[in-house]
Design a protein around this motif. Structure first.
Motif, PDB file in Angstrom:
ATOM      1  N   ASN A  57      -6.254 -17.820  49.441  1.00 26.29           N
ATOM      2  CA  ASN A  57      -4.873 -17.730  49.091  1.00 26.29           C
ATOM      3  C   ASN A  57      -4.003 -18.206  50.218  1.00 26.29           C
TER       4      ASN A  57
ATOM      5  N   LEU B 195      -1.368 -20.939  51.143  1.00 23.23           N
ATOM      6  CA  LEU B 195       0.112 -20.343  51.580  1.00 23.23           C
ATOM      7  C   LEU B 195       0.359 -20.631  52.890  1.00 23.23           C
TER       8      LEU B 195
ATOM      9  N   ASP C 157      -5.811 -24.354  40.754  1.00 25.60           N
ATOM     10  CA  ASP C 157      -4.731 -23.840  41.097  1.00 25.60           C
ATOM     11  C   ASP C 157      -4.231 -22.365  40.855  1.00 25.60           C
TER      12      ASP C 157
ATOM     13  N   TYR D 284      -3.538 -19.067  43.284  1.00 24.12           N
ATOM     14  CA  TYR D 284      -1.929 -18.843  42.927  1.00 24.12           C
ATOM     15  C   TYR D 284      -1.911 -17.341  42.764  1.00 24.12           C
ATOM     16  N   ARG D 285      -2.849 -16.734  41.969  1.00 27.01           N
ATOM     17  CA  ARG D 285      -2.839 -15.481  41.684  1.00 27.01           C
ATOM     18  C   ARG D 285      -3.513 -14.448  42.756  1.00 27.01           C
TER      19      ARG D 285
END
Ligand code: NIG
Ligand code: FE
Length: 415
Positions: free
Chosen positions: A339, A343, A390, A394-395
């Motif tokens: 992640n 990010l 994705d 994303y989670r």
């Protein structure tokens, strides 16, 4: 013959091949909708479109329905320190008061505190605990990993740690790569004579490790307050002469020349690279060194994040790993590191997946065996509770791993 068929895969997402992907290739991904995978005696014999699959090949197979979800290769955590005694939660007040990681080490805490606990622990205790960590990693989709020693810092205790790793290699379903990191810190008894410790490493401990074939690689913490460039060079070259592949903790806090040294000694990888500068990265690019990046460590140490995008631009193959250890990253959650790869490093989802599968496989010496879902490779894969890549990137914070398959067998299933 034991057969397993994973069918009704909504999207099969995998890099291809057996060697590292760098530059544009890092983001190149095979994406097959409506796919299935057949494994026979633990080896993949078909991975592709379900419509093209000759169903008679699956006769007698155990069938697993992927429920239209995403399937990827099993994840590979290429950098961990997971055999250790004790924890270091007592350092939290110091951290909150702004005491730096290297200051804690200088005060006799940090790595040295874990060394005391690891020396006290028996081989059996370390083994049980490490198995627990590996099982937890497996539940998050990790099917292979690397483990470093480095909390013994003397002959007896470095060998003890490495023998635990060897036992895990023999008994745990995960494929495990062993790294000798005797040059992790200068132990208390050599505080006044760090070069004496380097001599002990090169003259006694390294030959014993090589003799018992306890490690494939030799690593050094090349850092202010740990080992400088000449000391690191000496250890890595001594290891190399004994057949151990060099890798290096470089530029984690200060850029003291570790990245350049990685290229000079022909290291397989340089790891951390938080503080890397352009010169160091250029040297790595020229030397063909893999960048093994550990974003959860940046997060926990409250540091900047390694210049991963620049590395991809320069054609350096990028790996993302957890760095699980009790001091700078007490988390073994590789999906969380992924992640952060998206990010914070701003890597694309495909680049991140390659960093924890094919590139990671190559950095642990298993590129021809794992890291992709292709015929001929080992049957290591993850069925996710997600329709696409994705979604898992994303989670953040949730474990979206539904079923983990290792060598063609279900190794973990979400309860
Ligand atoms: O990769 N920096 C050196 N080794 C580990 C930390 C070990 C520890 O603090 O116990 C790392 O960050
Ligand atoms: Fe590390």
């Amino acid at each position: 013959m034991e057969k397993t068929l994973v069918q009704n895969i909504g999207l099969l997402c995998t890099p291809q091949g057996s060697s590292v992907h760098a530059g544009e290739m890092q983001g190149q991904m095979e994406k097959i909708p409506e796919a299935c995978v057949l494994m026979e005696d633990g080896i993949i014999t078909y991975a592709g479109s379900q419509a093209d699959f000759p169903m008679e090949k699956a006769q007698g197979a155990q069938v697993i329905d992927a429920g239209g979800n995403l399937v990827t290769p099993g994840l590979i955590d290429a950098h961990t320190h997971l055999v250790f005694g004790g924890w270091r939660q007592h350092e939290i007040p110091l951290k909150l008061a702004g005491t730096g990681y290297l200051d804690i080490l200088r005060m006799g805490g940090g790595i040295l505190s874990t060394v005391r606990h690891t020396r006290e622990a028996s081989e059996e205790e370390l083994l049980r605990r490490s198995e627990g960590f590996l099982n937890e990693m497996l539940s998050m989709g990790v099917t292979s990993c690397e483990i470093k020693s480095g909390y013994g810092l003397d002959l007896e205790n470095e060998l003890k740690q490495l023998r635990v790793i060897k036992k895990l290699q023999e008994t745990h379903p995960m494929d495990i790569d062993a790294t000798f990191l005797g040059a992790h810190a200068v132990p208390e008894e050599y505080k006044e004579d760090p070069d004496g410790y380097v001599d002990l490493l090169t003259e006694k401990i390294l030959p014993a490790v090589a003799e018992e074939k306890l490690a494939r690689c030799c690593d050094v913490f090349c850092e202010t307050g740990a080992f400088d460039v000449p000391q690191s060079r000496k250890v890595l070259m001594a290891g190399k002469a004994l057949g151990l592949v060099p890798r290096i903790h470089a530029d984690e806090i200060d850029a003291i020349g570790g990245a350049e040294l990685s290229a000079e000694v022909g290291a397989l990888s340089a790891e951390h690279l938080i503080a890397s500068n352009e010169e160091g990265m250029q040297a790595m690019a020229k030397g063909g060194v893999i960048a093994d990046l550990l974003p959860a460590t940046s997060f926990y140490l409250d540091k900047t994040f390694a210049p991963a995008r620049r590395m991809v631009e320069l054609g350096i193959p990028v790996v993302i790993a957890s760095d699980f250890n009790p001091g700078s990253c007490p988390s073994l959650n590789l999906p969380f590191a992924m992640n952060l790869g998206l990010l914070r490093y701003k890597l694309k989802p495909e680049e991140v997946l390659c960093a924890v599968t094919l590139n990671a496989a190559c950095s642990v010496g298993m590129g021809d065996k794992v890291g992709t879902v292709e015929a001929g490779k080992q049957g290591d894969l993850v069925i996710w509770d997600a329709p696409d890549l994705d979604m898992i990137l994303y989670r953040f914070g949730s474990n979206l791993c539904r079923t983990v398959i290792k060598k063609g067998r279900v190794a973990h299933e979400k309860g």
